[in-house]
Design an enzyme around this catalytic site. Structure first.
Site, PDB file in Angstrom:
ATOM      1  N   HIS A 131     -49.248  69.396 106.017  1.00 24.07           N
ATOM      2  CA  HIS A 131     -49.709  68.703 104.810  1.00 24.07           C
ATOM      3  C   HIS A 131     -50.683  69.542 103.991  1.00 24.07           C
ATOM      4  O   HIS A 131     -50.943  69.225 102.836  1.00 24.07           O
ATOM      5  CB  HIS A 131     -50.319  67.340 105.172  1.00 24.07           C
ATOM      6  CG  HIS A 131     -51.652  67.387 105.847  1.00 24.07           C
ATOM      7  ND1 HIS A 131     -51.809  67.203 107.200  1.00 24.07           N
ATOM      8  CD2 HIS A 131     -52.894  67.588 105.359  1.00 24.07           C
ATOM      9  CE1 HIS A 131     -53.092  67.277 107.510  1.00 24.07           C
ATOM     10  NE2 HIS A 131     -53.766  67.510 106.413  1.00 24.07           N
ATOM     11  N   ASP A 161     -46.590  67.983 112.007  1.00 25.51           N
ATOM     12  CA  ASP A 161     -47.563  68.335 110.971  1.00 25.51           C
ATOM     13  C   ASP A 161     -48.121  69.738 111.184  1.00 25.51           C
ATOM     14  O   ASP A 161     -49.311  69.989 111.011  1.00 25.51           O
ATOM     15  CB  ASP A 161     -48.702  67.321 110.896  1.00 25.51           C
ATOM     16  CG  ASP A 161     -49.535  67.481 109.623  1.00 25.51           C
ATOM     17  OD1 ASP A 161     -48.993  68.004 108.628  1.00 25.51           O
ATOM     18  OD2 ASP A 161     -50.724  67.117 109.630  1.00 25.51           O
ATOM     19  N   GLY A 254     -61.012  69.043 104.396  1.00 24.78           N
ATOM     20  CA  GLY A 254     -61.088  70.498 104.359  1.00 24.78           C
ATOM     21  C   GLY A 254     -60.990  71.117 105.732  1.00 24.78           C
ATOM     22  O   GLY A 254     -60.686  72.291 105.871  1.00 24.78           O
ATOM     23  N   ASN A 255     -61.241  70.314 106.790  1.00 29.21           N
ATOM     24  CA  ASN A 255     -61.106  70.802 108.165  1.00 29.21           C
ATOM     25  C   ASN A 255     -59.653  70.861 108.616  1.00 29.21           C
ATOM     26  O   ASN A 255     -59.349  71.492 109.635  1.00 29.21           O
ATOM     27  CB  ASN A 255     -61.871  69.904 109.137  1.00 29.21           C
ATOM     28  CG  ASN A 255     -63.314  70.318 109.340  1.00 29.21           C
ATOM     29  OD1 ASN A 255     -64.221  69.601 108.943  1.00 29.21           O
ATOM     30  ND2 ASN A 255     -63.528  71.474 109.934  1.00 29.21           N
ATOM     31  N   SER A 256     -58.757  70.184 107.913  1.00 31.49           N
ATOM     32  CA  SER A 256     -57.357  70.151 108.328  1.00 31.49           C
ATOM     33  C   SER A 256     -56.798  71.557 108.491  1.00 31.49           C
ATOM     34  O   SER A 256     -56.919  72.401 107.605  1.00 31.49           O
ATOM     35  CB  SER A 256     -56.514  69.398 107.290  1.00 31.49           C
ATOM     36  OG  SER A 256     -56.732  68.022 107.375  1.00 31.49           O
ATOM     37  N   GLY A 312     -32.226  61.064 124.262  1.00 29.39           N
ATOM     38  CA  GLY A 312     -31.117  60.211 123.847  1.00 29.39           C
ATOM     39  C   GLY A 312     -31.307  58.758 124.230  1.00 29.39           C
ATOM     40  O   GLY A 312     -30.395  58.123 124.772  1.00 29.39           O
TER      41      GLY A 312
END
Length: 512
Positions: A131, A161, A254-256, A312
């Protein structure tokens, strides 16, 4: 004496020849090395400065901070202009605002956002969150020592992500990959990143929990969303995979994409999200375990996309009282099998509807993340041992994971190679001899991923297509693509190749 001198000279010559051969082999196969192999080479040449106490030991963070900080970078991204209604089109931005590290975007003109990343290979490979870089046309990297680079997206995995990006650099500082399986609740950890554009910020806390599933990835039910909902595992629909490390180390916008490290300075997680009513830190941060990230990143580097295997099954998580009630189960942990994929690995192994999966590889399954995170580390064709409860007795089954069904749908600017590469919105893998023979071509790369909003998506060049030339220059690698798009004539980009069914295309893009 003369004989000794001749022997010594011969030894020196032999050593030089061996060293030269090693360097030749090293350079020749460097692009095929995994991230872990690159790390081993790096740390073999750069021994650790000292031996520290165990990660659960004394809370002295100075060396861990000094080890990790140089390899954590600041990421600035630029996006195309949007309509005047101010909508970003990003489901994360719409639902959670700044919660995930991207600053509020301006409604008109080039939009900007920021986040963090971690250098994991000396030749410039960087891990961050999907992201943070999703749909970005320009990605600028600023290192801890204030150098600036443009990055290109090697590949992304919205299901975890995670994203792998790369800068053109050598001898970069890196963080040593740790072992997230060995992380213990209560041990000290550091979060390193760039919150609120405050670069190189270190915060400390403890591991509050492991295996957290918080419903962030896959929350949108829009089929065009990069994070589609899938409450149950099926082989045809992607699912967000969540098994977060929870920490009370302060994590803010901002740490992402930044680093979660233990007191040995080892990378144990990639910071991804916070639980907050305000969009800022309120005591709960979440990081993607590095053992899961290793598999995803190596797949992206090797194949351009993630090769994921599936058990499955469809299931109900019995740790959820409502789900347990719906299947009339009095169990408080495990996964109730409520459906099987025809021909899937579970059905072929002998698992039946109504079974309750109680263990994976001998470890108790308390909730869905215990199974999903373990499976997500494996490839199609790998085997996994499952224990199920049937008629009051436990039975063991060995399940061979099956591949995901192929997707049916395709998934005045600076003319830098990195920026144009990102505008293409695709990932690539060199063709092997069999693929070249199939399409009767002498050159080419395989399109392994198509990202929403890029040129390939706009012109419906799907996954599985072959790119043979760009601006009439033969293409065999990502480096060839970089060279072909560096010097454009009349701002035009002509991409030639073949669709998966063998039909040819010759698409022209006007770069604006």
């Amino acid at each position: 004496m003369r004989k000794f001198g001749l022997t010594l000279l011969t030894a020196f010559a032999g050593g030089a020849l061996a060293l030269g051969a090693y360097k030749f082999v090293e350079n020749k196969y460097d692009q095929n090395m995994s991230i872990e192999d690159k790390q081993k080479v790096y740390f073999a040449s750069n021994p650790e400065k000292s031996t520290m106490v165990s990660s659960a030991g004394l809370p002295d963070f100075t060396q861990a901070a000094s080890e990790a900080t140089p390899a954590v970078v600041y990421i600035r991204t630029t996006y195309a202009s949007k309509s005047s209604d101010g909508g970003s089109g990003d489901p994360f931005e719409q639902m959670f605002g700044q919660m995930f590290g991207g600053g509020r975007m301006r409604p008109q003109g080039p939009q900007m956002a920021s986040g963090s990343g971690v250098i994991i290979s000396p030749d410039g490979y960087i891990v961050t969150n999907n992201h943070v870089v999703a749909k970005a046309e320009k990605i600028q990297i600023v290192t801890n020592d204030h150098r600036s680079f443009e990055a290109k997206v090697i590949g992304t995995d919205p299901n975890t992500d995670l994203a792998l990006i790369k800068i053109n650099a050598t001898n970069m500082p890196i963080v040593k990959l740790g072992n997230s399986d060995a992380v213990k609740v209560g041990e000290w950890v550091l979060a390193v990143g760039n919150p609120f554009k405050l670069t190189s910020t270190v915060t400390a806390g403890i591991v509050s929990a492991k295996g957290r599933s918080i419903g962030i990835i896959g929350r949108e039910d829009d089929e065009d969303s990069p994070y589609p909902v899938r409450q149950q595992e099926t082989p045809t629909l992607k699912k967000g995979i969540e098994s977060f490390i929870q920490t009370d180390a302060a994590i803010n916008p901002g740490n992402s994409g930044g680093a979660l490290v233990n007191t040995n300075g080892e990378l144990i997680g990639i910071n991804a999200a916070i639980a907050s009513h305000t969009g800022s830190y309120e005591g709960y941060g979440f990081a993607i375990p590095i053992n899961l990230a290793k598999k995803v990143l190596n797949d992206i580097k090797k194949y351009g996309s993630v090769k994921r295997g599936y058990v499955g099954i469809g299931f109900a998580d019995l740790s959820d009282p409502d789900a347990a009630k719906q299947v009339n189960s009095d169990k408080t942990n495990g996964l109730y099998v409520n459906s099987l994929v025809a021909g899937g690995g579970a059905e072929q192994a002998g698992i039946k509807q109504g079974d309750i999966i109680t263990k994976v590889e001998g470890n108790t399954v308390y909730e869905s993340s215990d199974l999903q995170e373990r499976v997500a580390r494996l490839q199609p064709g790998d085997k996994i041992n499952l224990t199920v409860l049937r008629n009051g007795a436990e039975k063991n089954f060995t399940v061979t994971l099956k591949a995901d069904a192929p997707a049916n749908k395709t998934a005045g600017v600076s003319k830098s190679a990195a920026e144009l590469f990102n505008k293409l919105g695709a990932s690539f893998q060199p063709l092997n001899a069999q693929q070249k023979a199939k399409f009767r071509v002498n050159s080419g790369v395989l399109v392994t991923q198509v990202r929403r909003g890029g040129m390939f998506d706009d012109t419906e060049i799907p996954v599985g297509s072959i790119i043979t030339s760009i601006n009439r220059q033969p293409i065999n690698s990502i480096d060839d693509i970089d060279k072909a798009i560096t010097n454009l004539k009349n701002d035009r980009l002509v991409i030639s190749g073949y669709y998966p069914d063998g039909g040819s295309f010759n698409n022209m893009f006007q770069v604006q």
